[in-house]
Motif scaffolding. Sequence first.
Motif, PDB file in Angstrom:
ATOM      1  N   ASN A   1       0.836  -1.190   0.000  1.00  0.00           N
ATOM      2  CA  ASN A   1       0.000   0.000   0.000  1.00  0.00           C
ATOM      3  C   ASN A   1       0.880   1.253   0.000  1.00  0.00           C
ATOM      4  OD1 ASN A   1      -2.107   1.780   0.231  1.00  0.00           O
ATOM      5  ND2 ASN A   1      -2.665   1.192   2.295  1.00  0.00           N
TER       6      ASN A   1
ATOM      7  N   LEU B   1      -7.304   2.747   0.004  1.00  0.00           N
ATOM      8  CA  LEU B   1      -7.163   1.962  -1.225  1.00  0.00           C
ATOM      9  C   LEU B   1      -8.222   2.336  -2.249  1.00  0.00           C
ATOM     10  CD1 LEU B   1      -6.345  -1.480   0.374  1.00  0.00           C
ATOM     11  CD2 LEU B   1      -4.802   0.005  -0.887  1.00  0.00           C
TER      12      LEU B   1
ATOM     13  N   ALA C   1      -3.171  -1.278  -6.123  1.00  0.00           N
ATOM     14  CA  ALA C   1      -4.295  -0.953  -5.239  1.00  0.00           C
ATOM     15  C   ALA C   1      -5.363  -2.045  -5.306  1.00  0.00           C
ATOM     16  CB  ALA C   1      -4.891   0.401  -5.607  1.00  0.00           C
TER      17      ALA C   1
END
Length: 123
Positions: free
Chosen positions: A26, A104, A82
């Motif tokens: 992330n 996200l 993502a």
Amino acid sequence: MNSGHQDRRVIPRDKDGFYRFIVTVNFISWLVLIGALIVFHFARPEMVTGLQTYWGIEGRTTWSDEHVDMLVVLLQICLGMALVTMLLRSRRNRREADNYGVNLFILAGISMVSLVTLNVTVA
């Protein structure tokens, strides 16, 4: 039934290796988006002011093809990372304190909107 392994639902999240991996991916995808923003700065047409025109200084009024290609690749990587991270989190969230990760969705949304806008604007 316990074969010496601790139930991962009782392990703190910061001690879980898979959770650390997801957080790392992330973080990297957000860094890729920042890199895409930097590439966007160099890809877009330059603003030619009246003073530049008066002094005869030329400026680029079209998109830079090399930078646009790199920008598209970076945005696709960002979107892919993502989406993969969203999928992994959806399969793994089992603790009561687990959240889904709104960042996200924001990252995927920014990447998709940027790709569509870039496709419409440059193409």
